[in-house]
Motif scaffolding. Structure first.
Motif, PDB file in Angstrom:
ATOM      1  N   PRO A  43       0.819  -1.219   0.000  1.00 24.86           N
ATOM      2  CA  PRO A  43       0.000   0.000   0.000  1.00 24.86           C
ATOM      3  C   PRO A  43       0.856   1.275   0.000  1.00 24.86           C
ATOM      4  CG  PRO A  43      -0.378  -1.321   1.995  1.00 24.86           C
ATOM      5  CD  PRO A  43       0.637  -2.036   1.174  1.00 24.86           C
ATOM      6  N   GLY A  44       0.376   2.258  -0.720  1.00 27.69           N
ATOM      7  CA  GLY A  44       1.013   3.576  -0.707  1.00 27.69           C
ATOM      8  C   GLY A  44       2.161   3.744  -1.683  1.00 27.69           C
ATOM      9  N   ASN A  45       2.572   2.687  -2.353  1.00 30.64           N
ATOM     10  CA  ASN A  45       3.669   2.834  -3.311  1.00 30.64           C
ATOM     11  C   ASN A  45       3.198   3.563  -4.560  1.00 30.64           C
ATOM     12  OD1 ASN A  45       5.674   1.641  -1.835  1.00 30.64           O
ATOM     13  ND2 ASN A  45       5.492  -0.361  -2.800  1.00 30.64           N
ATOM     14  N   LYS A  46       4.036   4.461  -5.015  1.00 31.55           N
ATOM     15  CA  LYS A  46       3.790   5.158  -6.275  1.00 31.55           C
ATOM     16  C   LYS A  46       4.929   4.778  -7.206  1.00 31.55           C
ATOM     17  CE  LYS A  46       1.277   9.175  -4.513  1.00 31.55           C
ATOM     18  NZ  LYS A  46       0.558   8.493  -3.536  1.00 31.55           N
ATOM     19  N   VAL A  47       4.609   4.565  -8.450  1.00 36.31           N
ATOM     20  CA  VAL A  47       5.611   4.085  -9.396  1.00 36.31           C
ATOM     21  C   VAL A  47       5.687   5.049 -10.567  1.00 36.31           C
ATOM     22  CG1 VAL A  47       6.305   2.149 -10.834  1.00 36.31           C
ATOM     23  CG2 VAL A  47       4.991   1.736  -8.750  1.00 36.31           C
ATOM     24  N   PHE A  48       6.907   5.465 -10.901  1.00 39.38           N
ATOM     25  CA  PHE A  48       7.082   6.317 -12.065  1.00 39.38           C
ATOM     26  C   PHE A  48       8.389   5.957 -12.735  1.00 39.38           C
ATOM     27  CE2 PHE A  48       8.990   8.558  -8.551  1.00 39.38           C
ATOM     28  CZ  PHE A  48      10.191   9.018  -9.070  1.00 39.38           C
ATOM     29  N   ILE A  49       8.492   6.348 -13.978  1.00 37.90           N
ATOM     30  CA  ILE A  49       9.722   6.129 -14.735  1.00 37.90           C
ATOM     31  C   ILE A  49       9.973   7.385 -15.554  1.00 37.90           C
ATOM     32  CG2 ILE A  49       8.555   5.050 -16.705  1.00 37.90           C
ATOM     33  CD1 ILE A  49      10.996   3.142 -16.888  1.00 37.90           C
ATOM     34  N   VAL A  50      11.233   7.744 -15.679  1.00 38.61           N
ATOM     35  CA  VAL A  50      11.635   8.858 -16.533  1.00 38.61           C
ATOM     36  C   VAL A  50      12.436   8.235 -17.663  1.00 38.61           C
ATOM     37  CG1 VAL A  50      12.952  11.001 -16.693  1.00 38.61           C
ATOM     38  CG2 VAL A  50      11.711  10.439 -14.585  1.00 38.61           C
TER      39      VAL A  50
END
Length: 160
Positions: A43-50
């Motif tokens: 829970p609460g993880n945010k995932v992003f990629i550049v």
């Protein structure tokens, strides 16, 4: 990062004679798709990629690996092959760093290699082809173009 992992400056300089990406991959590896999915379920993880735009990646591969090839290297031999096949340059007329393929010749080569083999060199292949991170649902994806904007979006996303 290598220094933080306990590698000496001497070891890192020695590594730079080889493809550094390969050396770093042997140190850090790649997360498996399964391990990424488990982490994302927390829970609460945010995932992003550049990432870079695919055309920027293609041009960067051309510039770094073909134009910037090391004499006698795999990519230097690839440049010679491109010149022979797409410009008709005889092998004995090749002069390192003097006769170089154009970007158009390089693109033709990449497309033809893909048609022949269904595969391209990792330095200009679409990242999604070999990136486990790219196989998961992301909260955000950003193209690397404006560093300030990227940092701002990340700070908003991460609540920093």
């Amino acid at each position: 990062m290598g220094l933080l992992e306990g590698y000496s400056v001497h070891q890192l300089k020695k590594m730079s004679r080889h493809p550094l990406v390969s050396e770093m991959r042997s140190i850090y590896g790649r997360p498996t798709l399964q391990s990424l999915k488990l982490k994302l379920e927390e829970p609460g993880n945010k995932v992003f990629i550049v990432k870079r735009h695919p055309f920027q990646r293609l041009f960067s591969g051309f510039k770094d690996k073909i134009i910037g090839a090391i004499k006698g290297s795999y990519h230097d031999k690839m440049a010679q092959k491109i010149l022979e096949n797409y410009r008709g340059l005889p092998k004995n007329e090749y002069k390192f760093k003097e006769t170089v393929p154009t970007f158009a010749e390089f693109v033709e080569f990449v497309l033809d290699e893909y048609d022949r083999n269904g595969d391209v060199d990792m330095h200009w292949a679409p990242v999604v082809d070999f990136c486990s991170v790219c196989q998961v649902i992301l909260t955000m994806m950003q193209y690397m173009s404006n560093k300030f904007l990227i940092l701002f979006c990340q700070s908003v996303l991460l609540g920093a």
